[in-house]
Design a protein around this motif. Structure first.
Motif, PDB file in Angstrom:
ATOM      1  N   SER A   1      11.153  -1.469  -2.303  1.00 23.20           N
ATOM      2  CA  SER A   1      12.454  -2.097  -2.532  1.00 23.20           C
ATOM      3  C   SER A   1      13.606  -1.100  -2.496  1.00 23.20           C
ATOM      4  CB  SER A   1      12.451  -2.834  -3.874  1.00 23.20           C
ATOM      5  OG  SER A   1      12.267  -1.927  -4.952  1.00 23.20           O
TER       6      SER A   1
ATOM      7  N   THR B   1      13.519   1.653  -0.379  1.00 22.36           N
ATOM      8  CA  THR B   1      13.337   2.425   0.854  1.00 22.36           C
ATOM      9  C   THR B   1      13.814   1.603   2.043  1.00 22.36           C
ATOM     10  OG1 THR B   1      11.416   3.563  -0.052  1.00 22.36           O
ATOM     11  CG2 THR B   1      11.695   3.632   2.337  1.00 22.36           C
TER      12      THR B   1
ATOM     13  N   GLU C   1       3.811   2.902   5.114  1.00 24.32           N
ATOM     14  CA  GLU C   1       3.907   1.463   4.868  1.00 24.32           C
ATOM     15  C   GLU C   1       4.409   0.725   6.102  1.00 24.32           C
ATOM     16  OE1 GLU C   1       3.253  -0.563   1.824  1.00 24.32           O
ATOM     17  OE2 GLU C   1       1.937   1.185   1.918  1.00 24.32           O
TER      18      GLU C   1
ATOM     19  N   ARG D   1      -3.107   7.758   2.876  1.00 26.13           N
ATOM     20  CA  ARG D   1      -1.900   7.199   3.498  1.00 26.13           C
ATOM     21  C   ARG D   1      -1.975   7.252   5.015  1.00 26.13           C
ATOM     22  NH1 ARG D   1      -1.604   5.433  -1.361  1.00 26.13           N
ATOM     23  NH2 ARG D   1      -0.746   6.853  -2.918  1.00 26.13           N
TER      24      ARG D   1
ATOM     25  N   LEU E   1       4.532  11.664  -7.018  1.00 32.76           N
ATOM     26  CA  LEU E   1       4.707  10.296  -6.524  1.00 32.76           C
ATOM     27  C   LEU E   1       3.913  10.088  -5.244  1.00 32.76           C
ATOM     28  CD1 LEU E   1       8.562   9.775  -7.019  1.00 32.76           C
ATOM     29  CD2 LEU E   1       6.710   9.038  -8.518  1.00 32.76           C
TER      30      LEU E   1
ATOM     31  N   ARG F   1       3.921   1.498  -1.909  1.00 34.78           N
ATOM     32  CA  ARG F   1       4.410   0.120  -1.928  1.00 34.78           C
ATOM     33  C   ARG F   1       5.311  -0.127  -3.139  1.00 34.78           C
ATOM     34  NH1 ARG F   1      -0.414  -3.468  -0.481  1.00 34.78           N
ATOM     35  NH2 ARG F   1      -0.239  -2.008   1.270  1.00 34.78           N
ATOM     36  N   GLN F   2       5.122   0.663  -4.187  1.00 41.59           N
ATOM     37  CA  GLN F   2       5.945   0.509  -5.384  1.00 41.59           C
ATOM     38  C   GLN F   2       7.405   0.869  -5.136  1.00 41.59           C
ATOM     39  OE1 GLN F   2       3.790   3.103  -8.042  1.00 41.59           O
ATOM     40  NE2 GLN F   2       2.488   1.461  -8.809  1.00 41.59           N
ATOM     41  N   PHE F   3       7.668   1.592  -4.057  1.00 45.32           N
ATOM     42  CA  PHE F   3       9.028   2.037  -3.764  1.00 45.32           C
ATOM     43  C   PHE F   3       9.624   1.315  -2.550  1.00 45.32           C
ATOM     44  CE2 PHE F   3       6.483   5.550  -5.490  1.00 45.32           C
ATOM     45  CZ  PHE F   3       7.119   5.700  -6.713  1.00 45.32           C
TER      46      PHE F   3
ATOM     47  N   ARG G   1       0.882   7.880  -6.657  1.00 42.68           N
ATOM     48  CA  ARG G   1       1.450   6.543  -6.770  1.00 42.68           C
ATOM     49  C   ARG G   1       1.328   5.821  -5.433  1.00 42.68           C
ATOM     50  NH1 ARG G   1       5.545   6.416 -10.928  1.00 42.68           N
ATOM     51  NH2 ARG G   1       6.080   4.310 -10.239  1.00 42.68           N
ATOM     52  N   ASN G   2       1.283   4.505  -5.473  1.00 46.92           N
ATOM     53  CA  ASN G   2       1.230   3.693  -4.258  1.00 46.92           C
ATOM     54  C   ASN G   2       2.634   3.577  -3.672  1.00 46.92           C
ATOM     55  OD1 ASN G   2       1.065   1.582  -2.333  1.00 46.92           O
ATOM     56  ND2 ASN G   2      -0.649   0.660  -3.425  1.00 46.92           N
TER      57      ASN G   2
ATOM     58  N   GLN H   1       3.980   9.299 -13.557  1.00 47.32           N
ATOM     59  CA  GLN H   1       4.058   7.974 -14.159  1.00 47.32           C
ATOM     60  C   GLN H   1       5.431   7.707 -14.773  1.00 47.32           C
ATOM     61  OE1 GLN H   1       1.239   6.504 -13.201  1.00 47.32           O
ATOM     62  NE2 GLN H   1       0.651   8.600 -12.610  1.00 47.32           N
TER      63      GLN H   1
END
Length: 315
Positions: A111, A113, A150, A177, A100, A107-109, A104-105, A36
């Motif tokens: 921007s 990647t 993704e 995933r 991570l 999608r949060q990364f 973690r999702n 987190q």
């Protein structure tokens, strides 16, 4: 994403409520908590973990030093040692990135990647024979795989963890995933997925002993290299698409690379095929050599019984 999950392993958390699993649960909870944190903080902590391992884990440092010395003879002794240390830092960050990937999702990364060469995947899928993603053991192993889902719908082959609870957490995370997490020896399941025109992540770049190998050059060293990749491509007709993923060095971010499918593969010559696979992985490693798993004894199996053991310390 495929709805059919692997049932070859136990993933029900209710089977791990006994007090003997509590230390593992504590470690998993700590991983979740660390996941987190802001990514810059995680990278800093990862480098700290790597520095401590570099200083304290002498056996792995020795293995890494041998591998770097063998693979980068053009570097001076000081440059080689600097790369060893940096490799520990990168793999320390990779440990932090497990959280991570698992909690973690991705999608949060999105921007931070960037995906390169996705057109190669689209073109290979249009053939209808499936894709074998030729991956490697980079320090971004789990997070890179998570980020790529993704952009593509894929399955993965995994070596199960020795701790059944950690394996359950890892498998459940990956199956959120990927479509399916196949066991590393489930070649029948792999071929079945390829027949359905699926994409399957597959890595060959470790030492698996003498069974089913040829000695093909890897960083100009005759290296035990499995021939299963050729057998799989021959039986399925799939495309073999090189795939790699690295973290950026200047600021938090990730790059994912897909290359054009291997040409004339399989060729009918196991040595030529293994050489092509090794050269392809080597080329990707050279993008960011510190972000590879050099702690593994990649050159453990030697061509002849009298050949020296690279990892034996000299008296």
């Amino acid at each position: 994403m495929s709805k059919h999950k692997s049932r070859t392993r136990e993933t029900r958390y209710t089977r791990f409520l006994h007090p003997r699993w509590w230390p593992s649960w504590l470690g998993i909870g700590f991983m979740w908590l660390m996941a987190q944190l802001p990514i810059r903080v995680q990278w800093w902590l990862g480098k700290l973990i790597g520095e401590l391992a570099y200083r304290l884990v002498a056996r792995r440092r020795h293995i890494t030093e041998v591998n770097i010395r063998l693979c980068f003879p053009e570097l001076s002794a000081a440059e080689q040692q600097a790369l060893v240390r940096k490799a520990f830092h990168s793999n320390g960050i990779g440990i932090m990135e497990l959280g991570l990937a698992w909690f973690r999702n991705p999608r949060q990364f999105a921007s931070i990647t960037q995906v390169h060469g996705l057109e190669h995947v689209d073109a290979a899928l249009a053939r209808g024979k499936g894709i074998l993603l030729l991956g490697g053991h980079y320090s971004t192993l789990d997070l890179g795989g998570s980020l790529v889902t993704e952009h593509i719908d894929a399955d993965v082959m995994q070596r199960d963890h020795n701790n059944p609870l950690i394996n359950a957490v890892m498998t459940r995370a990956r199956e959120r995933r990927y479509g399916m997490a196949l066991g590393s020896r489930d070649l029948r399941g792999l071929l079945r997925q390829l027949k359905q025109n699926r994409i399957v992540w597959y890595a060959t770049d470790q030492d698996y002993g003498r069974k089913g190998i040829v000695f093909a050059p890897f960083f100009n060293i005759p290296t035990g290299s499995i021939t299963a990749t050729s057998r799989i491509a021959e039986r399925s007709g799939c495309a073999v698409v090189p795939f790699s993923h690295f973290r950026r060095e200047d600021k938090p971010g990730y790059d994912i690379y897909f290359q054009a499918p291997l040409e004339n593969f399989p060729s009918g010559d196991d040595l030529a095929d293994a050489t092509l696979v090794n050269q392809t992985i080597e080329r990707e490693i050279r993008r960011h050599p510190d972000q590879y798993l050099w702690m593994h004894r990649r050159f453990k199996t030697r061509p002849g019984p009298a050949d020296p053991d690279f990892y034996r310390k000299q008296d």
